[in-house]
Write a protein that holds these residues in place. Structure first.
Motif, PDB file in Angstrom:
ATOM      1  N   MET A  23       5.330 -12.897  -9.028  1.00 55.59           N
ATOM      2  CA  MET A  23       4.363 -11.987  -8.521  1.00 55.59           C
ATOM      3  C   MET A  23       3.087 -11.975  -9.423  1.00 55.59           C
ATOM      4  N   ASP A  24       2.082 -12.724  -8.800  1.00 56.44           N
ATOM      5  CA  ASP A  24       0.870 -12.784  -9.519  1.00 56.44           C
ATOM      6  C   ASP A  24      -0.468 -12.647  -8.910  1.00 56.44           C
ATOM      7  N   LYS A  25      -0.504 -12.251  -7.426  1.00 58.15           N
ATOM      8  CA  LYS A  25      -1.439 -11.868  -6.882  1.00 58.15           C
ATOM      9  C   LYS A  25      -1.336 -10.631  -5.728  1.00 58.15           C
ATOM     10  N   MET A  26      -2.378 -10.099  -5.258  1.00 62.67           N
ATOM     11  CA  MET A  26      -2.314  -9.100  -4.572  1.00 62.67           C
ATOM     12  C   MET A  26      -1.451  -9.383  -3.231  1.00 62.67           C
ATOM     13  N   MET A  27      -1.679 -10.727  -2.713  1.00 64.19           N
ATOM     14  CA  MET A  27      -1.036 -11.062  -1.462  1.00 64.19           C
ATOM     15  C   MET A  27       0.604 -11.015  -1.687  1.00 64.19           C
ATOM     16  N   ASP A  28       0.904 -11.226  -2.839  1.00 66.43           N
ATOM     17  CA  ASP A  28       2.581 -10.901  -3.034  1.00 66.43           C
ATOM     18  C   ASP A  28       3.000  -9.368  -3.005  1.00 66.43           C
ATOM     19  N   ILE A  29       2.202  -8.826  -3.367  1.00 70.30           N
ATOM     20  CA  ILE A  29       2.415  -7.188  -3.101  1.00 70.30           C
ATOM     21  C   ILE A  29       2.448  -7.014  -1.578  1.00 70.30           C
ATOM     22  N   TYR A  30       1.552  -7.444  -0.691  1.00 75.34           N
ATOM     23  CA  TYR A  30       1.581  -7.252   0.565  1.00 75.34           C
ATOM     24  C   TYR A  30       2.796  -7.815   1.147  1.00 75.34           C
ATOM     25  N   ASP A  31       3.124  -8.954   0.770  1.00 76.92           N
ATOM     26  CA  ASP A  31       4.323  -9.794   1.369  1.00 76.92           C
ATOM     27  C   ASP A  31       5.622  -8.934   0.931  1.00 76.92           C
ATOM     28  N   LEU A  32       5.841  -8.604  -0.429  1.00 75.66           N
ATOM     29  CA  LEU A  32       6.825  -7.585  -0.624  1.00 75.66           C
ATOM     30  C   LEU A  32       6.991  -6.394   0.049  1.00 75.66           C
ATOM     31  N   LEU A  33       6.033  -5.677   0.234  1.00 79.79           N
ATOM     32  CA  LEU A  33       5.913  -4.484   1.281  1.00 79.79           C
ATOM     33  C   LEU A  33       6.365  -4.840   2.368  1.00 79.79           C
ATOM     34  N   LYS A  34       5.752  -5.763   3.119  1.00 75.84           N
ATOM     35  CA  LYS A  34       6.209  -6.223   4.613  1.00 75.84           C
ATOM     36  C   LYS A  34       7.604  -6.676   4.666  1.00 75.84           C
ATOM     37  N   LYS A  35       8.077  -7.195   3.512  1.00 77.70           N
ATOM     38  CA  LYS A  35       9.602  -7.526   3.450  1.00 77.70           C
ATOM     39  C   LYS A  35      10.278  -6.286   3.919  1.00 77.70           C
ATOM     40  N   TYR A  36      10.037  -5.057   3.296  1.00 77.34           N
ATOM     41  CA  TYR A  36      10.701  -3.678   3.579  1.00 77.34           C
ATOM     42  C   TYR A  36      10.150  -2.884   4.574  1.00 77.34           C
ATOM     43  N   GLY A  37       9.426  -3.699   5.417  1.00 79.37           N
ATOM     44  CA  GLY A  37       8.629  -2.920   6.826  1.00 79.37           C
ATOM     45  C   GLY A  37       7.751  -1.975   6.365  1.00 79.37           C
ATOM     46  N   THR A  38       6.871  -2.126   5.256  1.00 74.51           N
ATOM     47  CA  THR A  38       5.553  -1.102   4.966  1.00 74.51           C
ATOM     48  C   THR A  38       4.374  -2.013   5.161  1.00 74.51           C
ATOM     49  N   TYR A  39       3.601  -1.531   6.151  1.00 77.44           N
ATOM     50  CA  TYR A  39       2.409  -2.333   6.443  1.00 77.44           C
ATOM     51  C   TYR A  39       1.351  -1.063   5.934  1.00 77.44           C
ATOM     52  N   ILE A  40       0.224  -1.556   5.143  1.00 77.00           N
ATOM     53  CA  ILE A  40      -0.701  -0.587   4.772  1.00 77.00           C
ATOM     54  C   ILE A  40      -2.188  -1.154   4.982  1.00 77.00           C
ATOM     55  N   TYR A  41      -2.790  -0.792   5.959  1.00 78.58           N
ATOM     56  CA  TYR A  41      -4.221  -1.316   6.112  1.00 78.58           C
ATOM     57  C   TYR A  41      -4.885  -0.316   6.655  1.00 78.58           C
ATOM     58  N   THR A  42      -5.745   0.419   6.087  1.00 80.02           N
ATOM     59  CA  THR A  42      -6.578   1.369   6.336  1.00 80.02           C
ATOM     60  C   THR A  42      -7.981   1.049   6.120  1.00 80.02           C
ATOM     61  N   LEU A  43      -8.974   1.704   6.314  1.00 78.27           N
ATOM     62  CA  LEU A  43     -10.345   1.386   5.982  1.00 78.27           C
ATOM     63  C   LEU A  43     -10.894   1.724   4.598  1.00 78.27           C
ATOM     64  N   ASP A  44      -9.965   2.508   3.986  1.00 75.27           N
ATOM     65  CA  ASP A  44     -10.337   2.706   2.454  1.00 75.27           C
ATOM     66  C   ASP A  44      -9.519   2.045   1.469  1.00 75.27           C
ATOM     67  N   ARG A  45     -10.042   0.996   0.993  1.00 79.36           N
ATOM     68  CA  ARG A  45      -9.329   0.124   0.083  1.00 79.36           C
ATOM     69  C   ARG A  45      -8.726   0.900  -1.094  1.00 79.36           C
ATOM     70  N   PHE A  46      -9.404   1.639  -1.822  1.00 76.81           N
ATOM     71  CA  PHE A  46      -8.734   2.501  -2.666  1.00 76.81           C
ATOM     72  C   PHE A  46      -7.413   3.424  -2.190  1.00 76.81           C
ATOM     73  N   GLY A  47      -7.686   4.027  -1.157  1.00 77.63           N
ATOM     74  CA  GLY A  47      -6.510   4.618  -0.543  1.00 77.63           C
ATOM     75  C   GLY A  47      -5.662   3.873  -0.140  1.00 77.63           C
ATOM     76  N   ASP A  48      -5.644   2.286   0.168  1.00 79.89           N
ATOM     77  CA  ASP A  48      -4.555   1.214   0.440  1.00 79.89           C
ATOM     78  C   ASP A  48      -3.835   1.298  -1.016  1.00 79.89           C
ATOM     79  N   LEU A  49      -4.640   0.884  -1.753  1.00 77.37           N
ATOM     80  CA  LEU A  49      -3.817   0.743  -3.273  1.00 77.37           C
ATOM     81  C   LEU A  49      -3.069   1.820  -3.879  1.00 77.37           C
TER      82      LEU A  49
END
Length: 68
Positions: A1-27
């Protein structure tokens, strides 16, 4: 795991999708989900620590960009 996309992929693997208009809120939501996955013994300590590090680095990068 070395970039943000890896974290998105990891969360997707467990059924978690996080996309809001607030980037800090997403983090923040992503950090909460990573903590919950670790507490549930789904993530090992190495992935947990790396994910938190990447999320915090991204938050710092965004904060610096905002203050320019």
């Amino acid at each position: 795991m070395d970039k943000m996309m890896d974290i998105y992929d990891l969360l997707k693997k467990y059924g978690t999708y996080i996309y809001t208009l607030d980037r800090f809120g997403d983090l923040a939501l992503m950090e909460d989900e990573i903590r919950e996955l670790y507490k549930a013994n789904v993530l090992d300590i190495k992935d947990y620590q790396m994910a938190l590090l990447l999320l915090r680095q991204e938050a710092t990068r965004l904060q610096v960009e905002q203050n320019k």
